[in-house]
Design a protein around this motif. Structure first.
Motif, PDB file in Angstrom:
ATOM      1  N   PHE A   1       0.845  -1.190   0.000  1.00 10.89           N
ATOM      2  CA  PHE A   1       0.000   0.000   0.000  1.00 10.89           C
ATOM      3  C   PHE A   1       0.882   1.243   0.000  1.00 10.89           C
ATOM      4  CE2 PHE A   1      -2.739  -3.318   1.413  1.00 10.89           C
ATOM      5  CZ  PHE A   1      -4.022  -2.950   1.045  1.00 10.89           C
ATOM      6  N   GLY A   2       0.689   2.079  -1.023  1.00 11.58           N
ATOM      7  CA  GLY A   2       1.454   3.309  -1.143  1.00 11.58           C
ATOM      8  C   GLY A   2       0.718   4.255  -2.067  1.00 11.58           C
TER       9      GLY A   2
ATOM     10  N   SER B   1      -5.710   2.898  -1.341  1.00  5.85           N
ATOM     11  CA  SER B   1      -4.262   3.079  -1.208  1.00  5.85           C
ATOM     12  C   SER B   1      -3.949   4.020  -0.056  1.00  5.85           C
ATOM     13  CB  SER B   1      -3.677   3.656  -2.505  1.00  5.85           C
ATOM     14  OG  SER B   1      -4.177   4.957  -2.730  1.00  5.85           O
ATOM     15  N   THR B   2      -2.691   4.038   0.349  1.00  3.34           N
ATOM     16  CA  THR B   2      -2.271   5.000   1.365  1.00  3.34           C
ATOM     17  C   THR B   2      -2.454   6.428   0.863  1.00  3.34           C
ATOM     18  OG1 THR B   2      -0.633   3.406   2.141  1.00  3.34           O
ATOM     19  CG2 THR B   2      -0.393   5.657   2.904  1.00  3.34           C
ATOM     20  N   LYS B   3      -2.219   6.635  -0.418  1.00  3.83           N
ATOM     21  CA  LYS B   3      -2.394   7.973  -0.993  1.00  3.83           C
ATOM     22  C   LYS B   3      -3.836   8.443  -0.860  1.00  3.83           C
ATOM     23  CE  LYS B   3      -1.371  10.689  -5.158  1.00  3.83           C
ATOM     24  NZ  LYS B   3      -2.670  11.379  -5.259  1.00  3.83           N
TER      25      LYS B   3
ATOM     26  N   LYS C   1      -5.889   7.648   1.471  1.00 12.36           N
ATOM     27  CA  LYS C   1      -6.081   8.015   2.881  1.00 12.36           C
ATOM     28  C   LYS C   1      -5.590   9.426   3.143  1.00 12.36           C
ATOM     29  CE  LYS C   1      -4.780   6.707   7.592  1.00 12.36           C
ATOM     30  NZ  LYS C   1      -4.439   8.088   7.972  1.00 12.36           N
ATOM     31  N   GLU C   2      -4.415   9.727   2.602  1.00  9.07           N
ATOM     32  CA  GLU C   2      -3.840  11.054   2.818  1.00  9.07           C
ATOM     33  C   GLU C   2      -4.609  12.127   2.063  1.00  9.07           C
ATOM     34  OE1 GLU C   2       0.089  10.328   1.473  1.00  9.07           O
ATOM     35  OE2 GLU C   2       0.710   9.258   3.296  1.00  9.07           O
TER      36      GLU C   2
ATOM     37  N   TRP D   1      -7.944   6.378  10.653  1.00 11.44           N
ATOM     38  CA  TRP D   1      -7.562   4.973  10.533  1.00 11.44           C
ATOM     39  C   TRP D   1      -8.780   4.065  10.403  1.00 11.44           C
ATOM     40  CZ3 TRP D   1      -2.958   3.762   9.020  1.00 11.44           C
ATOM     41  CH2 TRP D   1      -1.858   4.574   9.347  1.00 11.44           C
TER      42      TRP D   1
ATOM     43  N   TRP E   1     -10.214   4.388   6.829  1.00 13.12           N
ATOM     44  CA  TRP E   1      -9.345   3.749   5.838  1.00 13.12           C
ATOM     45  C   TRP E   1      -9.351   2.233   6.000  1.00 13.12           C
ATOM     46  CZ3 TRP E   1      -4.160   1.548   5.950  1.00 13.12           C
ATOM     47  CH2 TRP E   1      -3.649   1.340   4.653  1.00 13.12           C
TER      48      TRP E   1
ATOM     49  N   VAL F   1       3.118   1.969   5.065  1.00  7.64           N
ATOM     50  CA  VAL F   1       2.102   1.944   6.115  1.00  7.64           C
ATOM     51  C   VAL F   1       2.246   0.726   7.017  1.00  7.64           C
ATOM     52  CG1 VAL F   1       0.315   0.664   4.866  1.00  7.64           C
ATOM     53  CG2 VAL F   1      -0.360   2.465   6.478  1.00  7.64           C
ATOM     54  N   SER F   2       2.991  -0.287   6.593  1.00 10.25           N
ATOM     55  CA  SER F   2       3.170  -1.470   7.437  1.00 10.25           C
ATOM     56  C   SER F   2       3.890  -1.134   8.737  1.00 10.25           C
ATOM     57  CB  SER F   2       3.931  -2.556   6.673  1.00 10.25           C
ATOM     58  OG  SER F   2       5.223  -2.111   6.293  1.00 10.25           O
TER      59      SER F   2
ATOM     60  N   ASN G   1       9.082  -1.246   4.427  1.00  6.17           N
ATOM     61  CA  ASN G   1       9.260  -0.546   3.161  1.00  6.17           C
ATOM     62  C   ASN G   1      10.608  -0.807   2.508  1.00  6.17           C
ATOM     63  OD1 ASN G   1       7.856   1.008   1.326  1.00  6.17           O
ATOM     64  ND2 ASN G   1       8.709   2.948   2.030  1.00  6.17           N
TER      65      ASN G   1
END
Length: 315
Positions: free
Chosen positions: A136-137, A171-173, A175-176, A182, A185, A211-212, A236
Motif C-alpha cells: 500500500f502506497g 491506497s495509502t495515498k 487516505k492522505e 484509521w 481507511w 504503512v506497514s 518498506n
C-alpha cells in the motif's frame, strides 16, 4: 554476497546495497523524490543519482510500479505514460553504463520484488498454499505466490469495485488525499481484502508498503477476513531487497539452495524461499491458529457489515 537494489515508486526512488545472505540493507538507504512528470529519462537520471551516491559499479536490480515483461514496461498507472512499451531495463542499463562495463540492470514489478523478499526473509517464509503480498502506497501492488512460486504481474490494485479502481479508494495515498482516519481507511481496506479473498481464497495476506510500520493502527480494525493478515517484516525495504535478489548473478543463485529467484526474461514464475524445496520453516508462527486473533490483534471472523464496495464517499 552484495547486490544493489533500487525501488522505483510513484512518490519516491530509493536504494541501497543489500546483503543477500541475510536479506538486509548494508547501508542506510538513499532516497530521492520521483520527478514530475515521471518520464523514463527523468526517472533514469534519479536511479543513477541513487546508485552513484554509493559509488556502486556491480549488478543492480530495480523495481517498477507496473507490469514488466522481458525488461519492457507494459503499464504505467502512477508514472508517465511514456513508460508503456519502453525497454526500461536497457534504458537503465545504458544510463548506469552497464553496456560499457558498468552496472547491468535487472527490472521487475515492484510488488513482485517485495513479495520475493517477504517470502524468502520475511512474513511469508516457510508458508505454502496461496500467499498474497499487498503493498500500500501511491497505489496498491500485489504479488501472488502458490506454494512458494510467484505468479508475476498480477496488479490486483486495479481490480474494479463498484465502478472504482480499488487503489484509488484504498491506497495509502487515498487516505492522505481524503484525510481519512484509521477507522475509515481500514474499512476500505477491509472491503478490498474481502474482494481479493473471494477471488483467490489465500491462506495469508502480507500487508507491506510504508504503512506497514503502523500496522497496529489499522490491522486490528479489519474484520470478516478468513485469511490470516500480518504486516510485512521487511516493511518498506522489501522492494529494495527483492530488487537485489532479482539481480543476483546466476552462479551465486545456484550456490544458495532455496533462495528466491526473480523471473527470467521468459516470464516463468520464480521460486521463493517459502517453497517446499526452500529453507524450511522460518521464524515464529508458521501456522495459522484455528481461532483467536492474528499476531496484529485483528478481530477473528467477524461479519462484514456491508457488501463489498464503497457505500459512500467516506467509506
Amino acid at each position: 554476497m552484495r547486490v544493489f537494489g533500487v525501488d522505483i515508486g510513484g512518490s519516491g526512488i530509493k536504494g541501497a546495497p543489500v546483503d543477500l545472505e541475510r536479506g538486509e540493507l548494508v547501508d542506510e538507504r538513499y532516497k530521492v523524490l520521483t520527478p514530475h512528470p515521471a518520464t523514463p529519462e527523468a526517472v533514469a537520471d534519479c536511479v543513477k543519482e541513487v546508485v552513484d551516491h554509493f559509488g556502486w559499479t556491480g549488478p543492480v536490480g530495480a523495481t517498477f510500479p507496473g507490469v514488466v515483461t522481458g525488461g519492457t514496461t507494459r503499464t504505467a498507472a502512477n508514472v508517465d505514460k511514456r513508460w508503456i512499451g519502453t525497454d526500461a531495463a536497457a534504458l537503465l542499463t545504458g544510463r548506469l553504463g552497464g553496456d560499457t562495463g558498468g552496472s547491468p540492470v535487472t527490472l521487475l514489478n515492484d510488488a513482485d520484488a517485495a513479495g520475493l523478499a517477504e517470502m524468502q526473509f520475511g512474513a511469508g517464509r516457510g508458508r505454502t498454499g496461496t500467499v498474497i503480498v499487498l503493498t500500500f502506497g501511491t497505489g496498491i501492488g500485489s504479488a501472488v505466490f502458490i506454494d512458494g512460486r510467484l505468479v508475476p504481474n498480477t496488479e490486483l490494485g486495479h481490480l474494479e469495485l463498484h465502478g472504482h479502481d480499488a487503489e484509488k479508494r484504498a491506497s495509502t495515498k487515498s487516505k492522505e488525499d481524503e484525510e481519512l482516519n484509521w477507522q475509515q481507511w481500514a474499512h476500505r481496506v477491509q472491503k478490498y481484502l474481502a474482494h481479493v479473498e473471494m477471488l483467490f481464497s489465500p491462506a495469508l495476506f502480507v500487508i507491506g508498503g510504508g504503512v506497514s510500520r503502523k500496522a497496529e493502527k489499522f490491522l486490528p480494525l479489519i474484520e470478516g477476513i478468513r485469511a490470516e493478515i500480518v504486516p510485512a517484516r521487511l516493511q518498506n525495504n522489501a522492494g529494495i531487497v527483492g530488487a537485489a535478489m532479482a539481480a543476483r548473478p546466476p552462479s551465486a543463485a545456484a550456490g544458495s539452495p532455496g533462495a528466491a529467484q526473480a523471473a527470467p526474461a521468459t516470464g516463468a514464475p520464480p521460486a521463493a524461499g517459502g517453497s517446499p524445496a526452500g529453507n524450511g520453516p522460518g521464524p515464529a508462527a508458521r501456522t495459522r491458529p484455528a481461532q483467536g486473533p492474528t499476531p496484529a490483534g485483528r478481530a477473528p471472523s467477524a461479519a462484514v457489515d456491508s457488501p463489498v464496495g464503497w457505500p459512500d464517499g467516506r467509506r
